[in-house]
Design an enzyme around this catalytic site. Sequence first.
Site, PDB file in Angstrom:
ATOM      1  N   LYS A  49     -24.564   0.149 -10.273  1.00  0.00           N
ATOM      2  CA  LYS A  49     -24.098   1.010  -9.182  1.00  0.00           C
ATOM      3  C   LYS A  49     -23.529   0.182  -8.028  1.00  0.00           C
ATOM      4  O   LYS A  49     -22.459   0.497  -7.505  1.00  0.00           O
ATOM      5  CB  LYS A  49     -25.259   1.901  -8.707  1.00  0.00           C
ATOM      6  CG  LYS A  49     -25.740   2.885  -9.766  1.00  0.00           C
ATOM      7  CD  LYS A  49     -26.820   3.806  -9.242  1.00  0.00           C
ATOM      8  CE  LYS A  49     -28.143   3.094  -9.067  1.00  0.00           C
ATOM      9  NZ  LYS A  49     -28.727   2.649 -10.362  1.00  0.00           N
ATOM     10  N   THR A  50     -24.237  -0.858  -7.637  1.00  0.00           N
ATOM     11  CA  THR A  50     -23.724  -1.726  -6.577  1.00  0.00           C
ATOM     12  C   THR A  50     -22.438  -2.410  -7.019  1.00  0.00           C
ATOM     13  O   THR A  50     -21.475  -2.524  -6.245  1.00  0.00           O
ATOM     14  CB  THR A  50     -24.775  -2.772  -6.194  1.00  0.00           C
ATOM     15  OG1 THR A  50     -25.981  -2.111  -5.789  1.00  0.00           O
ATOM     16  CG2 THR A  50     -24.281  -3.647  -5.053  1.00  0.00           C
ATOM     17  N   ASP A  95     -27.490   1.817  -0.451  1.00  0.00           N
ATOM     18  CA  ASP A  95     -28.323   1.804  -1.647  1.00  0.00           C
ATOM     19  C   ASP A  95     -29.591   2.619  -1.411  1.00  0.00           C
ATOM     20  O   ASP A  95     -30.067   2.717  -0.273  1.00  0.00           O
ATOM     21  CB  ASP A  95     -28.685   0.361  -2.009  1.00  0.00           C
ATOM     22  CG  ASP A  95     -29.154   0.229  -3.445  1.00  0.00           C
ATOM     23  OD1 ASP A  95     -29.012   1.193  -4.220  1.00  0.00           O
ATOM     24  OD2 ASP A  95     -29.668  -0.850  -3.804  1.00  0.00           O
ATOM     25  N   THR A 108     -31.499   6.126  -7.575  1.00  0.00           N
ATOM     26  CA  THR A 108     -32.151   6.278  -8.878  1.00  0.00           C
ATOM     27  C   THR A 108     -32.815   7.640  -9.002  1.00  0.00           C
ATOM     28  O   THR A 108     -33.328   7.966 -10.073  1.00  0.00           O
ATOM     29  CB  THR A 108     -33.202   5.171  -9.074  1.00  0.00           C
ATOM     30  OG1 THR A 108     -34.135   5.211  -7.977  1.00  0.00           O
ATOM     31  CG2 THR A 108     -32.537   3.805  -9.106  1.00  0.00           C
ATOM     32  N   ARG A 127     -28.453  -5.783 -16.106  1.00  0.00           N
ATOM     33  CA  ARG A 127     -29.215  -6.674 -15.228  1.00  0.00           C
ATOM     34  C   ARG A 127     -30.278  -7.430 -16.025  1.00  0.00           C
ATOM     35  O   ARG A 127     -30.473  -8.642 -15.839  1.00  0.00           O
ATOM     36  CB  ARG A 127     -29.868  -5.880 -14.102  1.00  0.00           C
ATOM     37  CG  ARG A 127     -30.703  -6.739 -13.149  1.00  0.00           C
ATOM     38  CD  ARG A 127     -31.384  -5.876 -12.107  1.00  0.00           C
ATOM     39  NE  ARG A 127     -30.405  -5.201 -11.257  1.00  0.00           N
ATOM     40  CZ  ARG A 127     -30.693  -4.168 -10.472  1.00  0.00           C
ATOM     41  NH1 ARG A 127     -31.925  -3.674 -10.467  1.00  0.00           N
ATOM     42  NH2 ARG A 127     -29.764  -3.622  -9.724  1.00  0.00           N
TER      43      ARG A 127
END
Length: 370
Positions: A102-103, A147, A196, A255
Amino acid sequence: MAIVSSGSPAPRGRPSREASPSDLPSPPRLVDPAPGPEEAAAGRLTDGVPASREDGLRPRRLADYIGQGELKQVLAIAVEATRARQEALDHVLLYGPPGLGKTTMALVLAEELGVRCRITSAPALERPRDIVGLLVNLQPHELLFIDEIHRLNRVAEEILYPAMEDFRLDLTVGKGTTARTRSLDLPPFTLVGATTRAGSLSSPLRDRFGLIQRLEFYGLDDLQAIVERAAGLLQIALEPDAALEVARRCRGTPRIANRLLRRVRDVASVRGHGRIGAALVAEALSLHRVDDRGLDASDRRLLTLMLEGYGGGPVGLDTLAAGLGEDSATLEAVVEPYLLQLGFLQRTPRGRMVTPAGRSHLGWPTGAAA
């Protein structure tokens, strides 16, 4: 939403001075992910320090972003239309499990639009002056990335409402009988929120986003391509079957794939292996107790406790938490989701149960409880 200035009241007998935009608090320290030409030539800079090679694993353009085909198609159309109209991109909400990019997607959008991206997180915006300082320092068409946006407090949310809809900031200056309301015009900007827990966002905030997109878990082919790309950036000689082995164990999350790849690199470096094969990947990740399906020690502890102590279930969450010495919220949010995704665990009204697939993975009989 009106904001009461947090400054000290004016001394008695002296007229209160009307606040100007320069009096407003400065924003918290932010990372600018869009370096200038000089910075790009020398490597991305963060707080004046050259970024390490690991920091360069994020893709910079949509063409380099692997996976999430539907999401990329929707955003590519929005970006192209926005550039043609020379407007700010509509506000974007990205949601999904952690570690899916997302980032990274927010940074990619900024790069595609040719603007800066200011990065912060909702827990850092505790006071009204924090969000005000961010908004008044935005430049036209810039991206503001927040975020964990579901953790914004109510005051910060209400400040964002007119800012998102009308690019306006409503302030109340002064206190008591001397209070005055002022409206500051903001330049058109794009708010990119990541969360999330999309269900935890309030409806008024969620409805103000023009683009709401979910990031899905990655398939094996996409994960292998991500591992191979990261290996190239890290200058790791990785065989294709080794990249596939890392992809199998990363729980569908880029990740985690990058993290496991670094651990494999450590083992190969210490043991003097110039080229990494599948056998070395299996050996390296077994040291970190990650098996061939991506289960770690916590996952196996949970399944083993259910099988050995409760015959595979059903058993309640609080009982499992007490038996493992873990917090029930941690089990529910961290351990269980991947087991549910694999089909190794099942939630029923009576409690948690280990499925036949889970029994088979741990080598237990798939019929009656042992």
